[in-house]
Write a protein that holds these residues in place. Structure first.
Motif, PDB file in Angstrom:
ATOM      1  N   GLY A  23       0.816  -1.213   0.000  1.00  0.00           N
ATOM      2  CA  GLY A  23       0.000   0.000   0.000  1.00  0.00           C
ATOM      3  C   GLY A  23       0.846   1.258   0.000  1.00  0.00           C
ATOM      4  O   GLY A  23       0.569   2.215  -0.732  1.00  0.00           O
ATOM      5  N   TYR A  24       1.904   1.264   0.805  1.00  0.00           N
ATOM      6  CA  TYR A  24       2.774   2.436   0.859  1.00  0.00           C
ATOM      7  C   TYR A  24       3.484   2.673  -0.467  1.00  0.00           C
ATOM      8  O   TYR A  24       3.680   3.825  -0.878  1.00  0.00           O
ATOM      9  CB  TYR A  24       3.804   2.263   1.972  1.00  0.00           C
ATOM     10  N   LEU A  25       3.880   1.596  -1.139  1.00  0.00           N
ATOM     11  CA  LEU A  25       4.570   1.764  -2.420  1.00  0.00           C
ATOM     12  C   LEU A  25       3.622   2.153  -3.546  1.00  0.00           C
ATOM     13  O   LEU A  25       4.065   2.608  -4.603  1.00  0.00           O
ATOM     14  CB  LEU A  25       5.314   0.471  -2.783  1.00  0.00           C
ATOM     15  N   ILE A  26       2.319   2.009  -3.339  1.00  0.00           N
ATOM     16  CA  ILE A  26       1.334   2.501  -4.300  1.00  0.00           C
ATOM     17  C   ILE A  26       1.026   3.977  -4.051  1.00  0.00           C
ATOM     18  O   ILE A  26       1.000   4.796  -4.974  1.00  0.00           O
ATOM     19  CB  ILE A  26       0.039   1.666  -4.229  1.00  0.00           C
ATOM     20  N   PHE A  27       0.809   4.328  -2.792  1.00  0.00           N
ATOM     21  CA  PHE A  27       0.422   5.697  -2.452  1.00  0.00           C
ATOM     22  C   PHE A  27       1.613   6.661  -2.483  1.00  0.00           C
ATOM     23  O   PHE A  27       1.449   7.833  -2.827  1.00  0.00           O
ATOM     24  CB  PHE A  27      -0.223   5.732  -1.069  1.00  0.00           C
ATOM     25  N   GLY A  28       2.805   6.181  -2.109  1.00  0.00           N
ATOM     26  CA  GLY A  28       3.956   7.060  -1.973  1.00  0.00           C
ATOM     27  C   GLY A  28       4.350   7.822  -3.228  1.00  0.00           C
ATOM     28  O   GLY A  28       4.521   9.055  -3.186  1.00  0.00           O
ATOM     29  N   PRO A  29       4.525   7.140  -4.377  1.00  0.00           N
ATOM     30  CA  PRO A  29       4.925   7.874  -5.591  1.00  0.00           C
ATOM     31  C   PRO A  29       3.929   8.947  -6.011  1.00  0.00           C
ATOM     32  O   PRO A  29       4.315   9.993  -6.534  1.00  0.00           O
ATOM     33  CB  PRO A  29       5.023   6.762  -6.641  1.00  0.00           C
ATOM     34  N   GLN A  30       2.657   8.678  -5.768  1.00  0.00           N
ATOM     35  CA  GLN A  30       1.646   9.672  -6.129  1.00  0.00           C
ATOM     36  C   GLN A  30       1.789  10.925  -5.277  1.00  0.00           C
ATOM     37  O   GLN A  30       1.674  12.051  -5.767  1.00  0.00           O
ATOM     38  CB  GLN A  30       0.252   9.058  -5.959  1.00  0.00           C
ATOM     39  N   GLU A  31       2.053  10.746  -3.996  1.00  0.00           N
ATOM     40  CA  GLU A  31       2.157  11.878  -3.081  1.00  0.00           C
ATOM     41  C   GLU A  31       3.471  12.636  -3.242  1.00  0.00           C
ATOM     42  O   GLU A  31       3.506  13.864  -3.154  1.00  0.00           O
ATOM     43  CB  GLU A  31       2.021  11.370  -1.643  1.00  0.00           C
ATOM     44  N   LEU A  32       4.552  11.918  -3.504  1.00  0.00           N
ATOM     45  CA  LEU A  32       5.858  12.569  -3.590  1.00  0.00           C
ATOM     46  C   LEU A  32       6.147  13.113  -4.986  1.00  0.00           C
ATOM     47  O   LEU A  32       6.684  14.215  -5.133  1.00  0.00           O
ATOM     48  CB  LEU A  32       6.950  11.574  -3.184  1.00  0.00           C
ATOM     49  N   PHE A  33       5.791  12.342  -6.008  1.00  0.00           N
ATOM     50  CA  PHE A  33       6.152  12.715  -7.380  1.00  0.00           C
ATOM     51  C   PHE A  33       4.957  13.109  -8.253  1.00  0.00           C
ATOM     52  O   PHE A  33       5.133  13.536  -9.385  1.00  0.00           O
ATOM     53  CB  PHE A  33       6.886  11.553  -8.066  1.00  0.00           C
ATOM     54  N   ALA A  45      -8.920   3.344  -8.154  1.00  0.00           N
ATOM     55  CA  ALA A  45      -7.964   2.234  -8.200  1.00  0.00           C
ATOM     56  C   ALA A  45      -7.129   2.167  -6.923  1.00  0.00           C
ATOM     57  O   ALA A  45      -6.979   1.095  -6.320  1.00  0.00           O
ATOM     58  CB  ALA A  45      -7.056   2.374  -9.423  1.00  0.00           C
ATOM     59  N   THR A  46      -6.579   3.308  -6.494  1.00  0.00           N
ATOM     60  CA  THR A  46      -5.770   3.299  -5.272  1.00  0.00           C
ATOM     61  C   THR A  46      -6.628   2.991  -4.044  1.00  0.00           C
ATOM     62  O   THR A  46      -6.163   2.355  -3.098  1.00  0.00           O
ATOM     63  CB  THR A  46      -5.041   4.640  -5.087  1.00  0.00           C
ATOM     64  N   GLY A  47      -7.884   3.410  -4.074  1.00  0.00           N
ATOM     65  CA  GLY A  47      -8.781   3.091  -2.965  1.00  0.00           C
ATOM     66  C   GLY A  47      -9.006   1.598  -2.820  1.00  0.00           C
ATOM     67  O   GLY A  47      -8.985   1.061  -1.710  1.00  0.00           O
ATOM     68  N   VAL A  48      -9.208   0.911  -3.938  1.00  0.00           N
ATOM     69  CA  VAL A  48      -9.394  -0.545  -3.898  1.00  0.00           C
ATOM     70  C   VAL A  48      -8.146  -1.239  -3.351  1.00  0.00           C
ATOM     71  O   VAL A  48      -8.228  -2.126  -2.490  1.00  0.00           O
ATOM     72  CB  VAL A  48      -9.744  -1.080  -5.299  1.00  0.00           C
ATOM     73  N   TRP A  49      -6.986  -0.832  -3.847  1.00  0.00           N
ATOM     74  CA  TRP A  49      -5.742  -1.425  -3.344  1.00  0.00           C
ATOM     75  C   TRP A  49      -5.567  -1.137  -1.857  1.00  0.00           C
ATOM     76  O   TRP A  49      -5.099  -1.993  -1.096  1.00  0.00           O
ATOM     77  CB  TRP A  49      -4.545  -0.891  -4.128  1.00  0.00           C
ATOM     78  N   GLY A  50      -5.921   0.071  -1.422  1.00  0.00           N
ATOM     79  CA  GLY A  50      -5.783   0.412  -0.015  1.00  0.00           C
ATOM     80  C   GLY A  50      -6.653  -0.453   0.884  1.00  0.00           C
ATOM     81  O   GLY A  50      -6.229  -0.853   1.980  1.00  0.00           O
ATOM     82  N   ILE A  51      -7.856  -0.763   0.439  1.00  0.00           N
ATOM     83  CA  ILE A  51      -8.756  -1.601   1.239  1.00  0.00           C
ATOM     84  C   ILE A  51      -8.211  -3.019   1.366  1.00  0.00           C
ATOM     85  O   ILE A  51      -8.182  -3.596   2.461  1.00  0.00           O
ATOM     86  CB  ILE A  51     -10.167  -1.621   0.616  1.00  0.00           C
ATOM     87  N   TRP A  52      -7.747  -3.593   0.252  1.00  0.00           N
ATOM     88  CA  TRP A  52      -7.408  -5.015   0.255  1.00  0.00           C
ATOM     89  C   TRP A  52      -5.990  -5.332   0.699  1.00  0.00           C
ATOM     90  O   TRP A  52      -5.771  -6.331   1.392  1.00  0.00           O
ATOM     91  CB  TRP A  52      -7.669  -5.609  -1.129  1.00  0.00           C
ATOM     92  N   LEU A  53      -5.003  -4.530   0.330  1.00  0.00           N
ATOM     93  CA  LEU A  53      -3.632  -4.885   0.709  1.00  0.00           C
ATOM     94  C   LEU A  53      -3.299  -4.406   2.123  1.00  0.00           C
ATOM     95  O   LEU A  53      -3.214  -5.217   3.044  1.00  0.00           O
ATOM     96  CB  LEU A  53      -2.638  -4.364  -0.321  1.00  0.00           C
ATOM     97  N   PRO A  54      -3.082  -3.123   2.369  1.00  0.00           N
ATOM     98  CA  PRO A  54      -2.807  -2.717   3.751  1.00  0.00           C
ATOM     99  C   PRO A  54      -3.991  -2.931   4.680  1.00  0.00           C
ATOM    100  O   PRO A  54      -3.806  -3.156   5.879  1.00  0.00           O
ATOM    101  CB  PRO A  54      -2.448  -1.234   3.627  1.00  0.00           C
ATOM    102  N   GLY A  55      -5.210  -2.889   4.155  1.00  0.00           N
ATOM    103  CA  GLY A  55      -6.379  -3.057   5.003  1.00  0.00           C
ATOM    104  C   GLY A  55      -6.606  -4.503   5.415  1.00  0.00           C
ATOM    105  O   GLY A  55      -6.469  -4.874   6.582  1.00  0.00           O
ATOM    106  N   LEU A 201       7.266   5.950   1.083  1.00  0.00           N
ATOM    107  CA  LEU A 201       8.216   5.208   0.253  1.00  0.00           C
ATOM    108  C   LEU A 201       9.307   4.540   1.077  1.00  0.00           C
ATOM    109  O   LEU A 201       9.577   3.344   0.907  1.00  0.00           O
ATOM    110  CB  LEU A 201       8.836   6.136  -0.796  1.00  0.00           C
ATOM    111  N   ILE A 202       9.950   5.289   1.969  1.00  0.00           N
ATOM    112  CA  ILE A 202      11.060   4.675   2.711  1.00  0.00           C
ATOM    113  C   ILE A 202      10.545   3.616   3.684  1.00  0.00           C
ATOM    114  O   ILE A 202      11.180   2.574   3.881  1.00  0.00           O
ATOM    115  CB  ILE A 202      11.912   5.728   3.451  1.00  0.00           C
ATOM    116  N   THR A 203       9.373   3.839   4.272  1.00  0.00           N
ATOM    117  CA  THR A 203       8.809   2.847   5.183  1.00  0.00           C
ATOM    118  C   THR A 203       8.320   1.637   4.399  1.00  0.00           C
ATOM    119  O   THR A 203       8.456   0.491   4.849  1.00  0.00           O
ATOM    120  CB  THR A 203       7.669   3.450   6.009  1.00  0.00           C
ATOM    121  N   GLY A 204       7.758   1.872   3.216  1.00  0.00           N
ATOM    122  CA  GLY A 204       7.327   0.761   2.368  1.00  0.00           C
ATOM    123  C   GLY A 204       8.486  -0.120   1.949  1.00  0.00           C
ATOM    124  O   GLY A 204       8.384  -1.352   1.951  1.00  0.00           O
ATOM    125  N   LEU A 205       9.619   0.488   1.606  1.00  0.00           N
ATOM    126  CA  LEU A 205      10.801  -0.295   1.240  1.00  0.00           C
ATOM    127  C   LEU A 205      11.326  -1.081   2.445  1.00  0.00           C
ATOM    128  O   LEU A 205      11.765  -2.235   2.297  1.00  0.00           O
ATOM    129  CB  LEU A 205      11.884   0.630   0.677  1.00  0.00           C
TER     130      LEU A 205
END
Length: 227
Positions: A23-33, A45-55, A201-205
């Protein structure tokens, strides 16, 4: 008749690590870059991934840990109680984060949520460093950075408006995809969102590394630092 189950060493923490890291590696690039650029389709799309992977992954992990610690008693390490709290709470709150992103809801309540989750993150940092589990302590240090940044990002503290490009100023209008004219777009620079993306990003890595090291340690007894 009392039934006693054997103690297990196979706490499924890697599922929670992997789900949150994804989830962090999906959301991070959008927020930083700013990639991919947000619109209704990307938010769904990001909402669905957020519910199922980190959720879902974290919720399952947290519930398993609580059941194993309290009902089945197949896990004995008291430090896992903090992990159970964190995985359960983070998983449930990602259900809300993902759904709000999917629906395009107001983000300001997310800023208020971040206060409570900063407290849980600091709690995890203290517990795991005190227990000598420094790799997980580092994870909670990253999570603390995430939720402090979330507060500033959600309320747009320090945000500023960036004027249109020089080309837009010269033309006055931009051509749409169908040849229609529209006003030049004005973008908002939100330092809190950039910081949030950085910590995501750094926490996701680091979560990906913990997944890799812990799985190798359990499966092959291959000791990597932090495994």
């Amino acid at each position: 008749m009392d039934v006693t189950l054997a103690t297990t060493a196979f706490a499924p923490v890697v599922l929670g690590f992997f789900g949150l890291g994804t989830g962090y590696l999906i959301f991070g690039p959008q927020e930083l870059f700013g990639f991919p650029r947000r619109d209704a389709s990307v938010d769904r799309a990001t909402g669905v991934w957020g519910i199922w992977l980190p959720g879902f992954c974290q919720f399952v992990t947290g519930v398993y840990l609580f059941v194993a610690l309290t009902w089945l008693e197949t896990l004995k390490d008291p430090v896992l109680y903090t992990a159970a709290l964190a995985f359960s709470a983070y998983g449930i709150h990602w259900f809300a984060l993902g759904w709000n992103r999917y629906q395009g809801n107001d983000v300001r309540p997310t800023g208020l949520m971040s206060i409570a989750f900063t407290i849980i993150s600091v709690l995890g940092l203290v517990v795991f460093f005190a227990a000598g589990a420094w790799p997980v302590g580092i994870l909670f240090a990253g999570l603390t950075g995430v939720y402090v940044s979330e507060f500033f990002a959600s309320f747009r503290i320090g945000a500023r408006t960036r004027p249109p490009s020089s080309l837009s100023k010269a033309d006055g209008v931009l051509s749409g995809s169908l040849g229609a004219s529209r006003a030049p777009e004005v973008s908002v620079v939100n330092p809190g969102e950039r910081a949030l993306g950085f910590f995501h990003l750094i926490t996701g890595l680091w979560l990906m590394y913990l997944t890799f090291a812990t799985t190798l340690d359990i499966s092959l007894h291959s000791m990597l630092p932090g495994g």
